[in-house]
Design a protein around this motif. Structure first.
Motif, PDB file in Angstrom:
ATOM      1  N   PRO A 132       0.825  -1.214   0.000  1.00  0.00           N
ATOM      2  CA  PRO A 132       0.000   0.000   0.000  1.00  0.00           C
ATOM      3  C   PRO A 132       0.855   1.257   0.000  1.00  0.00           C
ATOM      4  O   PRO A 132       2.017   1.236   0.420  1.00  0.00           O
ATOM      5  CB  PRO A 132      -0.807  -0.118   1.298  1.00  0.00           C
ATOM      6  N   GLU A 133       0.277   2.356  -0.472  1.00  0.00           N
ATOM      7  CA  GLU A 133       0.999   3.622  -0.493  1.00  0.00           C
ATOM      8  C   GLU A 133       1.222   4.131   0.931  1.00  0.00           C
ATOM      9  O   GLU A 133       0.297   4.178   1.742  1.00  0.00           O
ATOM     10  CB  GLU A 133       0.208   4.672  -1.282  1.00  0.00           C
ATOM     11  N   PRO A 134       2.470   4.510   1.285  1.00  0.00           N
ATOM     12  CA  PRO A 134       2.721   5.062   2.622  1.00  0.00           C
ATOM     13  C   PRO A 134       1.926   6.346   2.841  1.00  0.00           C
ATOM     14  O   PRO A 134       1.658   7.098   1.896  1.00  0.00           O
ATOM     15  CB  PRO A 134       4.231   5.350   2.610  1.00  0.00           C
ATOM     16  N   VAL A 135       1.551   6.585   4.090  1.00  0.00           N
ATOM     17  CA  VAL A 135       0.802   7.802   4.414  1.00  0.00           C
ATOM     18  C   VAL A 135       1.571   8.716   5.370  1.00  0.00           C
ATOM     19  O   VAL A 135       1.119   9.822   5.658  1.00  0.00           O
ATOM     20  CB  VAL A 135      -0.564   7.455   5.028  1.00  0.00           C
ATOM     21  N   TYR A 136       2.716   8.264   5.854  1.00  0.00           N
ATOM     22  CA  TYR A 136       3.480   9.075   6.804  1.00  0.00           C
ATOM     23  C   TYR A 136       4.961   8.809   6.606  1.00  0.00           C
ATOM     24  O   TYR A 136       5.375   7.657   6.422  1.00  0.00           O
ATOM     25  CB  TYR A 136       3.069   8.735   8.238  1.00  0.00           C
ATOM     26  N   SER A 137       5.768   9.866   6.634  1.00  0.00           N
ATOM     27  CA  SER A 137       7.211   9.731   6.383  1.00  0.00           C
ATOM     28  C   SER A 137       8.019  10.553   7.371  1.00  0.00           C
ATOM     29  O   SER A 137       7.553  11.575   7.897  1.00  0.00           O
ATOM     30  CB  SER A 137       7.549  10.170   4.948  1.00  0.00           C
ATOM     31  N   LEU A 138       9.244  10.110   7.597  1.00  0.00           N
ATOM     32  CA  LEU A 138      10.198  10.830   8.437  1.00  0.00           C
ATOM     33  C   LEU A 138      11.548  10.870   7.732  1.00  0.00           C
ATOM     34  O   LEU A 138      11.977   9.874   7.140  1.00  0.00           O
ATOM     35  CB  LEU A 138      10.367  10.134   9.788  1.00  0.00           C
ATOM     36  N   ALA A 139      12.201  12.012   7.810  1.00  0.00           N
ATOM     37  CA  ALA A 139      13.584  12.113   7.352  1.00  0.00           C
ATOM     38  C   ALA A 139      14.480  11.685   8.519  1.00  0.00           C
ATOM     39  O   ALA A 139      14.316  12.162   9.646  1.00  0.00           O
ATOM     40  CB  ALA A 139      13.901  13.537   6.928  1.00  0.00           C
ATOM     41  N   ILE A 140      15.396  10.755   8.237  1.00  0.00           N
ATOM     42  CA  ILE A 140      16.214  10.150   9.286  1.00  0.00           C
ATOM     43  C   ILE A 140      17.667  10.608   9.170  1.00  0.00           C
ATOM     44  O   ILE A 140      18.243  10.601   8.074  1.00  0.00           O
ATOM     45  CB  ILE A 140      16.177   8.612   9.187  1.00  0.00           C
TER      46      ILE A 140
ATOM     47  N   VAL B  35       6.637  -0.663   4.687  1.00  0.00           N
ATOM     48  CA  VAL B  35       7.676   0.298   5.070  1.00  0.00           C
ATOM     49  C   VAL B  35       8.699   0.425   3.942  1.00  0.00           C
ATOM     50  O   VAL B  35       9.136  -0.582   3.376  1.00  0.00           O
ATOM     51  CB  VAL B  35       8.387  -0.156   6.363  1.00  0.00           C
ATOM     52  N   THR B  36       9.051   1.640   3.601  1.00  0.00           N
ATOM     53  CA  THR B  36      10.126   1.880   2.639  1.00  0.00           C
ATOM     54  C   THR B  36      11.186   2.755   3.292  1.00  0.00           C
ATOM     55  O   THR B  36      10.867   3.632   4.098  1.00  0.00           O
ATOM     56  CB  THR B  36       9.621   2.572   1.355  1.00  0.00           C
ATOM     57  N   PHE B  37      12.427   2.481   2.939  1.00  0.00           N
ATOM     58  CA  PHE B  37      13.528   3.320   3.413  1.00  0.00           C
ATOM     59  C   PHE B  37      14.471   3.533   2.249  1.00  0.00           C
ATOM     60  O   PHE B  37      15.012   2.571   1.694  1.00  0.00           O
ATOM     61  CB  PHE B  37      14.270   2.656   4.577  1.00  0.00           C
ATOM     62  N   GLN B  38      14.633   4.768   1.842  1.00  0.00           N
ATOM     63  CA  GLN B  38      15.467   5.050   0.679  1.00  0.00           C
ATOM     64  C   GLN B  38      16.013   6.472   0.740  1.00  0.00           C
ATOM     65  O   GLN B  38      15.454   7.348   1.407  1.00  0.00           O
ATOM     66  CB  GLN B  38      14.662   4.859  -0.608  1.00  0.00           C
ATOM     67  N   PHE B  39      17.100   6.653   0.032  1.00  0.00           N
ATOM     68  CA  PHE B  39      17.708   7.977  -0.082  1.00  0.00           C
ATOM     69  C   PHE B  39      17.041   8.724  -1.228  1.00  0.00           C
ATOM     70  O   PHE B  39      16.940   8.198  -2.342  1.00  0.00           O
ATOM     71  CB  PHE B  39      19.211   7.867  -0.339  1.00  0.00           C
TER      72      PHE B  39
END
Length: 690
Positions: A396-404, A429-433
């Motif tokens: 599913p499409e993410p609805v909330y993001s954080l810059a880490i 969950v996705t994690f990418q630059f």
């Protein structure tokens, strides 16, 4: 004990938060004799929901797989979280089950998450049952809740059990299918008894509806029911089995799981009526992306889908496998078709929550667990490297993001590795630059989900992680047609560099992307240098002239140019084209574009006014509003992405944590005025700090 594919039943329990899913499963395990005593959720000692995080927050965060035996059948049961933040756990459970059991509070009927779960099951054409909880509550109303489901989802609800009494006068349930009454006692359902005379009429009415539902599954039964108005217990059972597997009816149960009431008829129904894996289909994917239906095959080559991965402090990484074909034995080998890597299968397990129970073999349709595989969630394992991989789990499409980020740069690599592992196991969950914003971005289904992930990583690594609202990836385009030319001339020792390019740029319709046209005549630019020209154009499009964002929706036409027989080169034409396009864009009215998202919000009617008012302050455009029953409404809107970066938090505040939403990208829209000026200034400051 070994079970054939035909004797396996896989069921996922799902529902809105706080409807009692974990309590229901605990009591099902007790009723089936798996555990001696059912633990309470408050104790933190239930078979499922036993992690420290869940005990601390008193909510389910992970899905847990349990199993029991009933009437010679192996019943695998998933307990899933109710909060939308953890929808990935529900996706895994639904994908690996042939039927779902939705738990609904009889005091409120279908709630927001019930609606979303129902729609997800509709997308999968997955059969579902409903269990109406809390008939013993003064506000509980089983009949009204069943009618609400019928009205809201336009489905045939057939009540397999009905309550005897309600509120404080609740006495137990009547098994309509077998005409037996189960009075609750201190340990749950008592021995089956005759239906009390005061409930005979209600039982007869419910049985008539049940027979009509059963007739939906078989034409011969339908004819008999129309002619005679009666079916035998065996005929009802046979018809229900066919109608349920075809998703034509929704069997409905009721009871009080907290005190173990109403569970015997439910367990018997699962064993007798729920479809086996052999009655279901999976999907494989061809090399061209097309899908093909695949039957579960107990014989032949082993093939399985990794439906979930999880960590265990003693056994390491655990991979949950839904076997589609063949069988799997301990101490065997397989190939991961998503990358071709060989996998060593060591011990096989079934799980009872977090407890691992070793087995020697599992066959098609079963769900087993293997430790220490490198495979990720959604991968396919097979003993035939040429087999087609199965369709991966829906993301599913993410609805909330954080810059880490980390205070000390040296720690970022370790944190990034941990976050990459999380995104590998949880497909929500996705994690990418993000190279445009130069940030590492963690995205998921909600603030709570990401906060739990960050807490877990900080506890495991001891590294203090910093979080921030991510920057938005804007785009640039032009407003009118303009022409520019540039001559690249450089003389060094030996051959020099020379290229002249004249080109035009003009706007395309939003979403068209990019077009490149060669209108050079007479060999002003030799054909072998045109690819270099286009490469230079594409390089220029990577960074626009306003704020350095990528350029979209333009058409570039090479009009003329000049070359030198000795000094011209592919690189020279790249440089000339890149500079010419940048100059043309500056003259053509460069324009900033922002991503606009499709937004669907589900909330109770009493919050709709506040939600719509809030969306208007976010520059949102309302597309529609629909009442979907039980006081729940859906709002469809389009809102700039920059206005939704904290919407998960804000909607929770507006709706007292009951609202839910989904987003998906739709298009880019122009940004102008002070807002555009602010974005440009921030981009320039970011570039200066980089």
């Amino acid at each position: 004990m070994d079970f054939s594919s035909n004797d396996i039943r896989n069921v996922a329990i799902a529902g809105h938060s706080q409807t009692g899913k974990t309590t229901l499963l605990e009591q099902l395990l007790r009723t089936a004799g798996v555990i001696d005593k059912a633990a309470t959720v408050e104790s933190g000692k239930t078979v499922s929901s036993s992690s420290q995080e869940e005990a601390l927050r008193r909510i389910s965060i992970y899905s847990y797989l349990t199993h029991l035996e009933r009437k010679g059948k192996l019943v695998n049961i998933w307990d899933t979280p109710g909060a939308s933040d953890f929808t990935g756990e529900v996706i895994s459970a639904f994908r690996s089950s042939e039927a779902a059991l939705l738990l609904v509070d009889s005091r409120s009927g279908a709630q927001v998450e019930t609606v979303k779960l129902w729609r997800d099951l509709d997308r999968r054409s997955k059969p579902r049952m409903v269990f109406l909880n809390r008939p013993d509550d003064a506000r509980g109303n089983v009949m009204a809740a069943a009618q609400d489901l019928h009205d809201k989802f336009n489905v045939e609800i057939c009540q397999v059990t009905i309550p005897m009494g309600s509120g404080p006068s609740y006495k137990g349930v009547i098994d309509v299918l077998h005409g037996k009454a189960y009075f609750k006692d201190g340990a749950g359902d008592g021995e089956p008894q005759a239906v009390p005379s005061e409930y005979e009429d209600a039982c007869k009415t419910a049985r008539g509806i049940l027979m009509g539902s059963a007739a939906e599954g078989d034409d011969d039964l339908l004819v008999k029911f129309i002619d005679e108005g009666e079916l035998t217990d065996e005929e009802i059972l046979s018809g229900l089995k066919a109608a349920f597997a075809a998703n034509k009816v929704v069997p409905c149960f009721c009871g009080d799981p907290l005190h173990g009431s109403g569970l015997v008829p439910l367990l018997d129904f699962i064993a007798d009526v729920c479809p086996s894996p052999l009655e279901s289909l999976e999907r494989a994917v061809n090399s061209d992306g097309t899908e093909v239906a695949v039957k579960f095959q107990p014989e032949g080559t082993f093939g399985a889908l990794v439906v979930k991965t999880a960590g265990d402090q003693f056994s390491g990484k655990l991979s949950y496998l839904k076997i589609i074909s063949g069988s799997l034995s301990a101490d065997s080998n397989a190939t991961n078709l998503n990358g071709g890597k060989a996998e060593k299968i060591g011990k096989l397990y079934r799980t009872q929550g977090k407890k691992l129970e070793e087995i020697k073999k599992a066959t098609a349709g079963d769900i087993c667990v293997v430790a220490k595989l490198s495979a990720a969630t959604g991968d396919t394992l097979s003993t035939d490297a040429q087999s087609l991989p199965y369709k991966p789990l829906r993301r599913p499409e993410p609805v909330y993001s954080l810059a880490i980020s980390c205070a000390e740069k040296k720690n970022e690599l370790k944190v990034n590795e941990e976050l990459a592992k999380v995104s590998e196991s949880d497909r929500t969950v996705t994690f990418q630059f993000n190279p445009e914003t130069r940030q590492n971005v963690l995205s998921g289904m909600g603030e709570l989900q990401l906060q739990i992930i960050m807490d877990r990583i900080q506890a495991a690594t001891g590294i203090q992680v910093q979080t921030a609202v991510p920057r938005v990836a804007y785009r640039e385009t032009v407003q009118r047609k303009e022409v520019a030319e540039y001559t690249h001339k450089k003389q060094t020792g030996g051959h020099g560099q020379y290229a002249k390019v004249q080109l035009s740029v003009e706007a395309l319709s939003r979403g068209e992307g990019y077009k490149f046209n060669n209108a050079v005549f007479g060999g002003a630019i030799p054909k072998n240098f045109i690819p270099g020209v286009e490469k230079g154009v594409r390089q220029a499009m990577e960074s626009g002239v306003l704020a350095g964002y990528p350029v979209v929706d333009i058409s570039v036409t090479v009009l003329d140019g000049k070359h030198h027989p000795v000094d011209s080169s592919d690189l020279a034409f790249q440089i000339a084209a890149k500079t010419a396009l940048s100059e043309a864009m500056r003259k053509a009215g460069p324009l900033l574009l922002e991503p606009v998202m499709n937004l669907s919000v589900w909330a109770e009617t009493k919050y709709i006014g506040d939600i719509m008012s809030d969306l208007s302050t976010r520059r949102g455009r309302i597309l529609g509003q629909e009442a979907i029953g039980s006081g729940i409404e859906e709002i469809r809107a389009q809102v700039p992405q920059s206005e939704l970066l904290r919407y998960a938090i804000d909607l929770r505040s507006i709706t007292s944590s009951t609202g839910s939403f989904e987003t998906s990208f739709d298009h880019y829209d122009p940004v102008s005025g002070k807002l555009a000026d602010k974005i440009v200034e921030e981009s320039k400051a970011m570039a200066k700090d980089a």
